[in-house]
Structures are given as C-alpha cells and as structure tokens.
Design an enzyme around this catalytic site. Structure first.
Site, PDB file in Angstrom:
ATOM      1  CG  HIS A 298      35.138  44.147  29.207  1.00 50.81           C
ATOM      2  ND1 HIS A 298      35.676  45.300  28.703  1.00 50.81           N
ATOM      3  CD2 HIS A 298      36.151  43.492  29.812  1.00 50.81           C
ATOM      4  CE1 HIS A 298      36.974  45.351  28.997  1.00 50.81           C
ATOM      5  NE2 HIS A 298      37.269  44.263  29.669  1.00 50.81           N
ATOM      6  CD  GLU A 540      53.466  46.992  52.407  1.00 48.37           C
ATOM      7  OE1 GLU A 540      53.028  46.794  51.265  1.00 48.37           O
ATOM      8  OE2 GLU A 540      53.484  48.118  52.947  1.00 48.37           O
ATOM      9  CG  ASP A 564      54.531  44.923  47.967  1.00 45.29           C
ATOM     10  OD1 ASP A 564      54.556  44.398  46.839  1.00 45.29           O
ATOM     11  OD2 ASP A 564      54.031  46.029  48.185  1.00 45.29           O
ATOM     12  CB  CYS A 611      45.965  42.241  54.384  1.00 43.61           C
ATOM     13  SG  CYS A 611      47.381  43.339  54.212  1.00 43.61           S
TER      14      CYS A 611
END
Length: 831
Positions: A298, A540, A564, A611
C-alpha cells in the site's frame, strides 16, 4: 449445523476489503457462522474481518462456512448466492501492475562512468537528494510499560481517537490514499481487534501496551506465513494501525525524529507503513529505497500516486554507511548513482528538463478542446468518486465531470452523510470545475452495494434487485437530503443531475416531483440554490432504448453506462468466469443499440454520452466517434491519450467504419475491421523549426545526442528517445560522423522514429566529437523511419557535399536563430 462449501474466488486472496464484505453479509444473521480454510486448517469467526484475514486464505482454497442457529437455512441460501455471484466483486484491490522493466543504461550516461548500485524498480522517476536513513520506532519500550487499572479506558479512548483521526484524513484525502485508509478504519472497527487485545491482557496478565504489540505480532506472523505476496504485505497495514494506536495512548514514547525531512532526501528503510509515508514532507522526499517492500505494498501505491521513485533490492545495512551521501535515484534504469560528478549531474539535469517538457506538452495538448481532425466536437470528461479527485482530472484535460459517483460518500461508514457534508463535497467539486459542468449521479446504493444502516435484506440477485432509483421512494428523506445538497452547491457552478437505473417514465416523473418540492422548500427558507439543474438519466436497462423518444420529453441528456448495459443486454454476469468471455461491449447488437439511442435522442435535440469503461478505450474511439456520441467520460489519466488520438481521426471515415461495424456478423469481424482501419496522421516536414536548437550550455557530446533525441520525444516525433539514442550510438561506433569544418552529422534509420526528422544543435563553443575530423560546433542529426523511402546515406552525402561550399558553411555558422537556419537549409537542400 449447516455447511456451505466453496472455493475462494478472490484473485488476491481474502484481504481486508473482501473480509469486511463477507463479515457484513454474515453479521446480518443471528446464527453463529464459522469460516474454515481446509488447506491450512485455519478457523475464524465469520463475523470478524480481522479473523477472516488471519486465515491466510488464497485464490482457489477449499473453504467452508458452518452455520448454526434459528435462521441457519435462510442464512445458508443467502450466503450461497452471495458467494457464487458477488463475493468476487469485493476483491477491489487489483493485482499490482507488473514492476517496470529497467531500461539499459543509455550510452550518454554509461560513457560518463557513474558509480552505480543496481536495484529493482518499484516506481519510476528520477530523484536527487542526500541518502537519509529511516530509524524505525522500536516497540520494545512499550513492552516494559506496566499494567494499569486504566488500561481498559485507555484502549477505548485510543481506538476512538484513532478512528476519528482516520475519518479526518479520509475527508481530506482522495484516490488511493482514501481507499487504503478506509481499509485501516475497517480493521480497527472490527470487534476482533479490540477483543484480542482484551483477551491477551486478561489471559496473559499483560499491560495494554504489551498486549497491543503481542496482538500485532500474532496477526503479522500469520500473514507473513502466507504464500501470497499480497497477503504477506498486509502485515504492514496491521503494524501501521497498531503503532498509531500506541502513539495515541503514549505519545511521550514516540520517536519524534522519525518523520522529519529537512532537505531533499533519498529515504532508505526496510519498509514504511502507509501512515508513515503520508506523514512525510513530500516536497523533500525525492525517492525511496525500501528493502522489504514488494509490488503490492500500500505504501508503494501511495508513492506512485505521488510520483516518488522507489527501488528495492538494495540492502539497508549496505547503505547505512552512506548516510548523507549525495545520490540520484534513477527509476528508469533501476540504479542508485552515488556521489555523481558534474557530468553525471548534467545528464540527469537534462533528463529531468526533457521529461518536464514532455509532460508540459502533454498537459498543453490535453488542455485543448477535443475535436476530431475535421472539426467534429466530442466532449471528453472524467469519472470521479470524490471532490478531491477533481483537480487532477482537470489537469489531465477533462472538459467536465461526466460522472461524479456520489454513492462513495455513503460507503464505509455507519450512518449516511448529512446535508452539510454533502453540500461541502459537491461545492468543492464545482469550485474546482469553474465554468465546466459536473454531473452528479444520485446515490447508486443498495443491491450490489449494501449499506448496513439501510437494513435492506440480502437478495438472490442484487444487480437486478432493489437498488438505485428503485429504493428512493422508501428512503425519500435520504434522497431529498441529497437533492438539497446538490441544489445548494449548484449555486456556485454548472451542476447537472443524473439518475441511475431508470427503466420507466414513472420513475422520472417521481424524481421531477421530488425535485420541485425540494426547490420549493429551499425557496421558502431563503436559501441560495441552482436556478436550473439539467436532468439526465443513466441508460443501463436495455428496454429504455425502445422508449428513448418518450424520455426525451422529460430529460435533458442521456449517459450510457456501458458496464451494466452490456451485462444486462447479453444476460451475462461479467464476474462469472464461465460466462464472462461473452461479456463484450463491441458486438453488432450493442453497436446497433447505441446507434438507435443516439439517433432518436439527436432527433429530439438531446445529447448522449458514455460513462462506462468503453468510453476510455482508445482502440474503440473510431467507433464511438462514428456513432456520433456527444460525450465520453473516463478515468482522468486516460484523457490525454484519447484527446490526442481524436485529433488524428476523420469523423466521416469513422462514420463509415461504424456503419460497417453495425453490419458485421460477429465481434471478431468488428475487431478485424478495426485492425485494418488506419487513420492518416498529419504529415510532418523532415526539417522543422521545433527541431533546431541553439544551446547556451557547455554540453558534452553525450548530452548533445541526449538532447536531440529527447527533443524529438518532446515534439511527438518519437515515443522511444532512449532506444533511438542507442541506434545513433551504434552508428557512431561504426564510422565517425564528424565531417570537418566544425560540423558532425550523426544519423540512423530506426524503427523508433515516428516522423523522419533532421535535428540541429548550434553549440556555444566547439566540443570534442572524438573524431579525427576535429572539434564540432554544429550538430546536424538525421533520423529516418525504418520504412522511410528516403535513403539516409544519400541525405548524409548531400549535406556533406554542401558543407564543402565555404559560403554555405559560413552562412550556417553565422545564423543567429532557428528560423534563419531553417530558411537556409530549406533553400539549399532537396528534401
């Protein structure tokens, strides 16, 4: 007792985020639920994320959940569905990108004979500073602290204070920092973390400080025993939160000198925790050598985000004797340069200067409005999840925020954000945007994004379930609070509203009614709010494309959520490995659907964007331009490449390509069509003023070649300046390129040049060119493409013959600026 057997589907193993998600699922049931890893024979309470992480579970491990209690059967059914369909979604930590490959040392550096130590590149870049040793804060002093009757109170205070500190940081930070600190917060909020410390205090008669250290070492020992690099490196996160807890409870024992950098530094350490990195003065941190840090650390993720170069593969013990030694960390070649002399410092000063120029050019180009080669406008926006990401998005060239994922505000917390917190967040994004639009997607929560404080029951298929706009009527108060915050924030900028998962006109009408009521409330209160708030919907649900004309009467714009939409259109779960190969947004059916949406929307004067991930895929940009979309929104770093490619595309050719693609019979045919589509690049002249340089510094031969190749990269004529430079040096070894009269003509025919070029460097004084033809004050470099029709030897010969002419030669050397040199050469040479 019921048993649910499964194989772990998580590519990165059971780390903090999926452990938290599984704990949340199990905690919804009254039954006792135990997790078992059969490979390691490790057991854990499935309602503790920390205990789950400690099982060392890896991808494809054989595991079981043992469920016993009154609601065991219902829990088994729900958990079986979750494990089969959605558990993999929680593995949000992507595998680390392959560590960068070290570039061979360029000749312009190796010929200077620098003193080098070779390491492994973890993060690229170049940094100069003094070697500075990190002195770890030893925890041994804490073991000696005696037990106290106040220990339980201290523990509760320390955990609360640490959670508050993390929450404060989360409000200030974004991107990778926020993701990592959210995982840390979830660990300390796990009951197992505190209960383990209490158990050690009780059973082993330890004081609080010693119990915190023992608990940390116990968990870290289990993680370090894992065969997964990813899980081994999570030990650093456990150490991080444990150290922070100790420092809060006993601040007087903290090593106060650890975190101070007073001069440009190359930091040397075994490892750093994320919070230690975030506490450093990044203006003084020029590079890091972390001996025990791996590619999934990390801390490394944070270093990359901050553009700090990092190496490993070098020993702290070996470097300890070199403290305060000046050094250069080269994250391109994977070396640490010790005590660089003037020539080596000159190489790196020029390398940084050229790198800065390339970045400035990319930033400048990205800042230009996005048009195709023939003038077709296509707005390019950014997808962000927090206001803190907005400035970086605009620096990448975003022309607006095409998707602000407001649901990120609602996640990883025990209660929803209030109106003021949301208002401040949205206002911050709008202020960063200035006069550019920001599209706020209202909360896309529920379903596959469960929130404990909403108490929505577990569903068999959450992607098709109770989520987004479908939950708004039940949680109308929550929705109105968000509308109030967006409307109020919209008073300072160009806010737009977008509703997710819409499938019916009734849903739009309900939202518009709520919007009117909220506006009336704000007006009655005398509050400032947006006079107008354009309303759009996410496209969607496939059925929407058949009634777009109805929606056009009620909304201002449409944005296709390609992720989606693709899985709904094909009835494919993209996370199911048995059917995920069918998930492909570039098929005749998907493209025809896009064309239908755009055509109808345009007929009604509405614009359409994308998008989803498809919008940032440069190889599909010709299709999206050809389908006449109005806007693409993507992650910020993708924007410069998309804008650059767009400028090379002709919209008419792309429309013809899209028509052909819609008539294809398979995705394979479309891919073949794309491979054969070769947009014409603007031709560039062989000789251009941008490649004529008047040098005002006393460069060596090495720097001159470095400068000319690097300048070609700055001007977009090569993407591989070091490889091009190597081709030049290979020619230098074969034959001298000094031609006498104070002139050298280095030359090559190379696969690394995009646009054949003649480059010139006029030097302030003669330099040694290592040629029997004498010193040089004018360098003319010829770099031709591998398949260029021009013969580079013929051009070389033409130049050499011209130089015999005294008048021409004197005119060359007498020229005082690039324009004069350009005019002279153009007039005299047949190029």
């Amino acid at each position: 007792m019921l048993t649910l057997d499964f194989l772990c589907p998580l590519p990165n193993g059971l780390h903090a985020r999926p452990a938290w998600a599984l704990k949340e699922q199990c905690s919804a049931w009254q039954s006792d639920i135990r997790f078992i890893n059969h490979r390691l024979n490790t057991h854990a309470d499935a309602k503790s994320s920390l205990a789950l992480v400690s099982t060392g579970t890896l991808f494809n491990d054989s595991c079981s959940l043992q469920i016993s209690g009154n609601d065991a059967e219902a829990a088994r059914r729900a958990l079986e569905s979750y494990l089969q369909h959605h558990f993999i979604d929680s593995d949000s930590e992507l595998p680390a990108a392959a560590s960068p490959t070290a570039h061979p040392l360029p000749r312009s550096l190796s010929r200077l004979h620098p003193h080098l130590l070779t390491g492994n590149i973890l993060a690229t870049g170049i940094g100069c500073g003094d070697i500075t040793l990190w002195r770890s804060d030893s925890l041994d002093r804490y073991r000696t602290l005696p037990a106290s009757p106040e220990d339980m109170t201290r523990l509760e205070y320390g955990l609360a204070e640490l959670a508050d500190n993390l929450n404060q940081q989360l409000r200030l930070l974004g991107g990778e920092s926020k993701t990592i600190l959210s995982a840390h917060l979830s660990l300390i909020q796990d009951d197992e973390f505190a209960s383990n410390i209490r158990r050690i205090m009780r059973d082993e008669k330890q004081g609080l400080a010693a119990a915190i250290v023992d608990n940390m070492e116990s968990i870290c020992e289990k993680l370090r025993a894992s065969s997964s690099d990813y899980l081994r490196e999570r030990a650093s996160d456990i150490r991080d939160i444990s150290e922070r807890l100790l420092h809060i409870v006993w601040p007087q024992y903290r090593n106060q000198e650890v975190l101070r950098l007073s001069r440009p530094s190359i930091l040397v350490a075994d490892d750093l925790t994320p919070s230690q990195f975030l506490s450093l003065d990044l203006s003084q941190l020029k590079g890091m050598i972390l001996e025990k840090t791996g590619p999934t650390s990390h801390t490394l993720i944070l270093a990359r985000a901050a553009s700090v170069p990092v190496l490993n593969g070098l020993s702290v013990a070996d470097l300890s004797a070199l403290e305060h030694t000046p050094a250069i960390l080269d994250g391109q070649c994977g070396v640490l340069v010790l005590e660089p002399n003037e020539a080596v410092r000159g190489y790196y000063a020029l390398a940084r200067e050229l790198a800065d120029q390339r970045i400035a050019c990319q930033t400048r180009d990205a800042a230009q409005t996005a048009f195709s080669r023939d003038g077709q406008r296509l707005e390019v926006g950014a997808n962000i999840g927090s206001a803190l990401e907005a400035p970086a998005a605009f620096s990448h060239g975003a022309e607006g925020i095409g998707l602000f994922r407001s649901e990120m505000l609602y996640m990883d917390r025990s209660a929803p954000p209030d109106e003021q917190e949301q208002f401040e967040t949205y206002q911050q994004a709008l202020l960063a945007a200035g006069d550019k639009p920001v599209i706020f997607r209202t909360m896309d929560i529920g379903g596959d994004k469960p929130l404990s404080y909403l108490n929505i029951p577990q569903e068999e298929n959450p992607f098709l379930g109770y989520r987004a706009v479908r939950i708004y009527p039940e949680f109308a108060g929550l929705f109105r609070t968000q509308l109030r915050a967006i409307l109020r924030a919209g008073a300072v900028g160009q806010a737009r509203l977008m509703i997710p998962m819409v499938h019916s006109l009734d849903q739009i009408l309900w939202v518009k009614n709520e919007l009117q009521q909220v506006k009336a409330e704000l007006q009655a209160e005398g509050a400032r709010f947006a006079a107008s708030l354009p309303l759009g919907i996410m496209v969607e649900v496939p059925s929407v494309c058949y009634i777009i004309d109805h929606f056009c009467d009620e909304v201002d714009f449409f944005s296709v959520g390609s992720n989606d939409m693709t899985q709904y259109l094909y009835a494919v779960d993209r996370n199911n490995p048995r059917v995920s190969p069918l998930y492909n947004p570039v098929t005749p059916s998907f493209l025809r659907m896009l064309r239908q949406i755009v055509t109808v929307a345009h007929r009604h004067g509405k614009w359409v964007g994308i998008c989803g991930e498809l919008g940032g895929e440069t190889r599909y940009l010709p299709l999206l331009l050809g389908l006449e979309l109005d806007e693409l929104s993507m992650s910020g770093p993708r924007i410069p490449a998309v804008k650059s490619q767009l400028r090379q595309l002709d919209s008419r050719a792309c429309r013809a390509l899209a028509d052909k693609a819609c008539d294809c019979r398979s995705p394979e045919e479309i891919e073949t069509l794309l491979r054969t589509f070769t947009p014409e690049e603007d031709a560039r002249p062989l000789l251009a003023v941008e490649n004529i340089l008047f040098v005002d510094k006393p460069y060596r031969k090495e720097q001159v070649i470095q400068l000319l190749c690097g300048n070609l990269a700055v001007n977009g004529r090569t993407a591989h300046p070091l490889e091009l430079e190597e081709d030049i040096w290979q020619r230098e070894e074969i034959v001298t390129t000094g031609v006498g009269f104070g002139v050298a003509i280095p030359h090559t025919k190379s696969a690394w040049i995009r646009h054949s070029s003649i480059s010139l460097a006029r030097l302030p004084a003669q330099i040694d060119w290592e040629s029997e033809m004498g010193d040089v004050e004018l360098v003319i470099m010829l770099t031709l493409g591998e398949h260029e029709g021009i013969n580079h030897v013929k051009v070389f010969s033409q130049l050499a013959r011209k130089l015999v002419n005294k008048t021409f030669r004197q005119s060359l050397l007498a020229a005082t600026d690039p324009e004069a040199l350009h005019q002279l050469l153009n007039a005299e040479l047949s190029l």
